[in-house]
Enzyme design. Sequence first.
Site, PDB file in Angstrom:
ATOM      1  N   MET A  78       0.929  -1.178   0.254  1.00 53.08           N
ATOM      2  CA  MET A  78       0.048  -0.038   0.029  1.00 53.08           C
ATOM      3  C   MET A  78       0.797   1.338   0.168  1.00 53.08           C
ATOM      4  O   MET A  78       2.103   1.228   0.170  1.00 53.08           O
ATOM      5  CB  MET A  78      -1.120  -0.092   1.227  1.00 53.08           C
ATOM      6  N   HIS A  79       0.253   2.279  -0.311  1.00 51.06           N
ATOM      7  CA  HIS A  79       0.515   3.770   0.142  1.00 51.06           C
ATOM      8  C   HIS A  79       1.666   4.197  -1.018  1.00 51.06           C
ATOM      9  O   HIS A  79       2.066   5.400  -1.030  1.00 51.06           O
ATOM     10  CB  HIS A  79       1.317   3.979   1.384  1.00 51.06           C
ATOM     11  N   ASP A 237      -2.576  -4.998   0.450  1.00 48.21           N
ATOM     12  CA  ASP A 237      -2.365  -6.211   0.974  1.00 48.21           C
ATOM     13  C   ASP A 237      -2.902  -6.669   2.258  1.00 48.21           C
ATOM     14  O   ASP A 237      -3.422  -7.784   2.214  1.00 48.21           O
ATOM     15  CB  ASP A 237      -0.880  -5.971   1.177  1.00 48.21           C
TER      16      ASP A 237
END
Length: 485
Positions: A78-79, A237
Site C-alpha cells: 500500500m501507499h 495487502d
Amino acid sequence: MLFIGVDLGTSAVKLLLMDEEGKIHNIVSREYPLYFPHPGWSEQKPEDWFEQSMDGIRQLTASCDKSQVKGISFGGQMHGLVALDEDDKVIRPAILWNDGRTGKETEYLNNVIGKEKLSKYTANIAFAGFTAPKILWMKENEPEHFSRISKIMLPKDYLAYRLSGAFCTEYSDASGMLLLDVEHKCWSREMMEICGIREEQLPRLYESWEPVGTLKPEIAEELGLSADVKVIAGAGDNAAAAVGTATVGDGACNLSLGTSGTLFISGKNFGVDENNALHSFAHADGHYHLMGCMLSAASCNKWWMDEILRTKDYTGEQAGISGLGENRVFYLPYLMGERSPHNNPDARAAFIGMSMDTTREEMTLAVLEGVAFGLRDSLEVARSIGAAPERTKICGGGAKSPLWRKIIANVMNLKVDLIESEEGPGYGAAILAAVGCGVFPSVEEAARKLVKVTATEEPDPALVEKYEERYQKFRKLYPALKEVF
C-alpha cells in the site's frame, strides 16, 4: 475455472493459481530490487513489478489448461506513489510505503492543516508512509517531475493498468493515500486542493471484487491466455490478506505476524477512534475495517536471532522456553519507530529489566512477548470504540510458531485460529477474482466457504491473569522513555 492471485510485495511478487473450490494448484515467486538512493529513502521501479509479474504468470500457468483461467486480481503493497506522464511513462521510481523522506510534509499536514481537519476529510491523520505526503514532497523537491504528472496510482494498480488499460483503484488501497473520503467513498476535494492535484489525475474507484476490464489483446497473446480473462480491482495487502483469512463481515479479527504486524478488525459500520491511533479504512468486502499497524513484528525476532544470537535455528531457540507470564524482562518492539498507536518514527527498541541471572531464553521470550504487547496496544484502542472480538485468525511467518501463538492468545485473551492456507494476500486476491467472475455472490460467502480453520489456541485463564499484570507494566514503559527517544 482457475483464478490468478497476485501478491505484489516489497521484495517479491508472489502469484498463485486457485480453482473455484479454493484449491491452490501452483505458486510462483519472482524477486525484484529495492533501491535506497538516500538514507531513509525506499524506492522501486514499477517496470520491474510488471516484468516479473508477466514472467511469473507465464511460469504459473505453464502446465495448466490456460483456457480455464477466467480472472486475475491483486493484493498489493500500500501507499506507494506511482506517477505517469501523458505518454504513460513512469516519471520517477515509485516511492514506497516504508520510505521516510516525508517528515516535513507529514508534520505540515498534521500540525498546520491539522489532525482534526484531516480526520474529517479522510478519517485518518498523516503518516510518513502515506501517499499524500509523498505528493507534497514531489511538488516541493521535484517540481519538474510534479508538473508532468498525468496519472497517480498505487503499486498494484500499475499492474492492472498495464494488463487491462484501466486507470483504476479500489477503496481499501485508496484509503491509505490520505486522499480518499473513506466514509463517503469518494476522493476528497479538500485533500486534492491541499496537494495541488486534480481529480482527473486520480484513478476511477471500484469495489475490490468489481471487474475493471479484460486483458489487452497483446497481453493475452503474450501470456497465452484468453483476451476475455477479467481483471478484478483487488485490494491493499492487508485487506486482501483479511479476505484470505475470512476476516470479513462484522466483528471478525485477523492478526498478521509478518515483517510488520497488523491487527485487522472488520465491521459493517464506519468508525474512527478519537486519537486516530488506528487506521480507519474501507474493506474489500464492501464495508469498513480498523487496522493497527506496528512496523516491526516478526522482524524483531529475525533481528534477535540473525543479528544478535547469530542463529537460524528459530525452533531450537524457542524449545527450552518456559515460565510464560513470569518473565522479568520486557522488550519494546520499536526497531523502526512505531506507527500504531504511538505514531512516533523516533521510538526505538529496548530491553528492560535484565539482571546478572537473566538468561538467553528470557530475552528471546521477551521479544515474542513485546510484539504481542504491542499488538495488544492496538486491540485496546479498538475495544475503546466498541470493537470487541472474541477470537482472531492469525497469519504471517510468525504464526508458524506454536509458542508465539500461545503467547498471543493469552496476552490478548482471544481464541486464535490457524488456517489451512498461509498465502494471505495472494489467496485473498484469487478469491476476489472468483467473486468478480460470478462464482460467488459476495466476498463474505466466498471467504467463509473457502477458508478452513485447522487448529485453535485457547487462552488459559491463569495465564491470561498473569499476562494482564505484565501488560499493565509494559504500558508504562513507552511513556517513560518517550523523551529519551
